[in-house]
Design an enzyme around this catalytic site. Sequence first.
Site, PDB file in Angstrom:
ATOM      1  N   ARG A  52       0.884  -1.170   0.000  1.00 41.05           N
ATOM      2  CA  ARG A  52       0.000   0.000   0.000  1.00 41.05           C
ATOM      3  C   ARG A  52       0.919   1.217   0.000  1.00 41.05           C
ATOM      4  O   ARG A  52       1.553   1.531   1.012  1.00 41.05           O
ATOM      5  CB  ARG A  52      -0.895  -0.035   1.238  1.00 41.05           C
ATOM      6  CG  ARG A  52      -1.943   1.072   1.316  1.00 41.05           C
ATOM      7  CD  ARG A  52      -2.768   0.898   2.579  1.00 41.05           C
ATOM      8  NE  ARG A  52      -3.750   1.938   2.755  1.00 41.05           N
ATOM      9  CZ  ARG A  52      -5.023   1.863   2.356  1.00 41.05           C
ATOM     10  NH1 ARG A  52      -5.456   0.770   1.751  1.00 41.05           N
ATOM     11  NH2 ARG A  52      -5.851   2.859   2.562  1.00 41.05           N
ATOM     12  N   HIS A 104      -6.804   1.333  -7.103  1.00 44.78           N
ATOM     13  CA  HIS A 104      -7.192   0.604  -5.898  1.00 44.78           C
ATOM     14  C   HIS A 104      -8.005  -0.640  -6.309  1.00 44.78           C
ATOM     15  O   HIS A 104      -9.191  -0.753  -5.982  1.00 44.78           O
ATOM     16  CB  HIS A 104      -8.008   1.505  -4.982  1.00 44.78           C
ATOM     17  CG  HIS A 104      -8.078   1.043  -3.555  1.00 44.78           C
ATOM     18  ND1 HIS A 104      -7.468  -0.123  -3.112  1.00 44.78           N
ATOM     19  CD2 HIS A 104      -8.709   1.569  -2.466  1.00 44.78           C
ATOM     20  CE1 HIS A 104      -7.712  -0.279  -1.822  1.00 44.78           C
ATOM     21  NE2 HIS A 104      -8.446   0.734  -1.410  1.00 44.78           N
ATOM     22  N   GLN A 141     -10.151  -2.895  -3.782  1.00 45.60           N
ATOM     23  CA  GLN A 141     -11.395  -2.298  -3.314  1.00 45.60           C
ATOM     24  C   GLN A 141     -12.534  -2.594  -4.289  1.00 45.60           C
ATOM     25  O   GLN A 141     -13.657  -2.904  -3.885  1.00 45.60           O
ATOM     26  CB  GLN A 141     -11.242  -0.790  -3.153  1.00 45.60           C
ATOM     27  CG  GLN A 141     -12.532  -0.077  -2.773  1.00 45.60           C
ATOM     28  CD  GLN A 141     -13.096  -0.558  -1.445  1.00 45.60           C
ATOM     29  OE1 GLN A 141     -12.383  -0.575  -0.446  1.00 45.60           O
ATOM     30  NE2 GLN A 141     -14.360  -0.963  -1.424  1.00 45.60           N
ATOM     31  N   ASP A 191     -16.583   8.571  -2.378  1.00 44.64           N
ATOM     32  CA  ASP A 191     -15.380   8.236  -1.606  1.00 44.64           C
ATOM     33  C   ASP A 191     -14.935   9.513  -0.905  1.00 44.64           C
ATOM     34  O   ASP A 191     -15.529  10.578  -1.082  1.00 44.64           O
ATOM     35  CB  ASP A 191     -14.298   7.701  -2.562  1.00 44.64           C
ATOM     36  CG  ASP A 191     -13.069   7.178  -1.835  1.00 44.64           C
ATOM     37  OD1 ASP A 191     -13.172   6.883  -0.629  1.00 44.64           O
ATOM     38  OD2 ASP A 191     -12.001   7.087  -2.461  1.00 44.64           O
ATOM     39  N   CYS A 224     -16.156   3.248   0.154  1.00 46.69           N
ATOM     40  CA  CYS A 224     -15.106   2.320   0.577  1.00 46.69           C
ATOM     41  C   CYS A 224     -14.603   2.579   1.992  1.00 46.69           C
ATOM     42  O   CYS A 224     -13.858   1.770   2.535  1.00 46.69           O
ATOM     43  CB  CYS A 224     -13.959   2.309  -0.423  1.00 46.69           C
ATOM     44  SG  CYS A 224     -12.979   3.813  -0.466  1.00 46.69           S
ATOM     45  N   ARG A 241     -14.108  -6.995   1.560  1.00 49.64           N
ATOM     46  CA  ARG A 241     -12.689  -6.776   1.321  1.00 49.64           C
ATOM     47  C   ARG A 241     -11.889  -8.007   1.728  1.00 49.64           C
ATOM     48  O   ARG A 241     -10.873  -8.345   1.113  1.00 49.64           O
ATOM     49  CB  ARG A 241     -12.204  -5.549   2.123  1.00 49.64           C
ATOM     50  CG  ARG A 241     -12.658  -4.208   1.578  1.00 49.64           C
ATOM     51  CD  ARG A 241     -11.978  -3.884   0.262  1.00 49.64           C
ATOM     52  NE  ARG A 241     -10.542  -3.892   0.394  1.00 49.64           N
ATOM     53  CZ  ARG A 241      -9.828  -2.878   0.872  1.00 49.64           C
ATOM     54  NH1 ARG A 241     -10.421  -1.760   1.246  1.00 49.64           N
ATOM     55  NH2 ARG A 241      -8.522  -2.956   0.946  1.00 49.64           N
TER      56      ARG A 241
END
Length: 356
Positions: A143, A170, A173, A265, A305, A332
């Site tokens: 990440r 991402h 996700q 988001d 998310c 997830r």
Amino acid sequence: MLFNFRFLYSSGNANKIHMHLGRCVRYRFGDPTEICMQLKGRDFLTLQNYTADEIKYLLWVASDLKERVKHKKEYLPLLQGKSLTMIFEKRSTRTRLSTETGFALLGGHPCFLTTQDIHLGINESITDTARVLSSMTDAILARVYKQTDLELLAQEASIPVINGLSDSDHPIQILADYLTLQEHYGSLKGLTLSWIGDGNNVLNAIMMSASKFGMNLQVATPKGFEPDPTITKIAEEYSVKYGTKFFLTTDPLEAANGANVLITDTWISMGQEEEKQERLRAFQGYQITMQTGKVASPGWTFLHCLPRKPEEVDDEVFYSPQSLVFKEAENRKWTIMAVMVSLLTDYSPQLQRPVF
């Protein structure tokens, strides 16, 4: 590790057969075909590098693991004896917990490294880090801030590298989002997604994959906060190729019109804190409320998310029956488990293939 496998399609008159690295499992679904799927050893940096069938396969494995592990309480030590390096330049709740607990649940050993433990590309070059980690672990989930760091890590590593988030993408996700919608609607094809917010990494991942499932995408961003033009061009090309609808606007209600799913988001990502006041001014009128839902399709749902701020979506929507955010958060775990299992083992799902 940056490579792609060729995959083959052929038709026949028997039950549908899924073949994964020489192992076959039969299931009934739609027209009889035979699919050869090879994901073991691949990197997972962006959904752009994965075909529609490969992404569907990952969702199938996720559904299978969720059914067997969560609902049937089976113990599946598919990753026993394997270890995972987890590099986190950015803090996380869902990515860390889903990966760490998921890998351990499957019998493996996750190793968590922050910027206090490892200085990626600073005290040691990314090339050297990749080679060291490759000699000690079986996969890397990173990440990071820069997508280019992930690409170099994958280029120099001899083990699979998974994108746990970068400033431009991402993908893990979006797998969770699609599994959540698949479970709720029963199928993804024909759904219309509405993105209302920043042209960020999450939107990029949706733009590079929604059309592959036959989903339409309507995007509203403030002027100056549009998605990357390169990603927009890819989304336009996919829309033509897969026969879907895609458009950009600055009007949130235009983007929400007729949509099955409203998505937003954070407006202020990690590293953008100094832009907070400017961004809050620019995103005035972009909060998702029940008024937004009035122009959406009946039975609309909401995704975010997380973590969420009230200015992005009000409490009435966020905690409403339309909100799927907590199912989305749980998924997830099952989707990252599916990615890790598919890249590291020859596992074939036992559950009948879902309808996509």
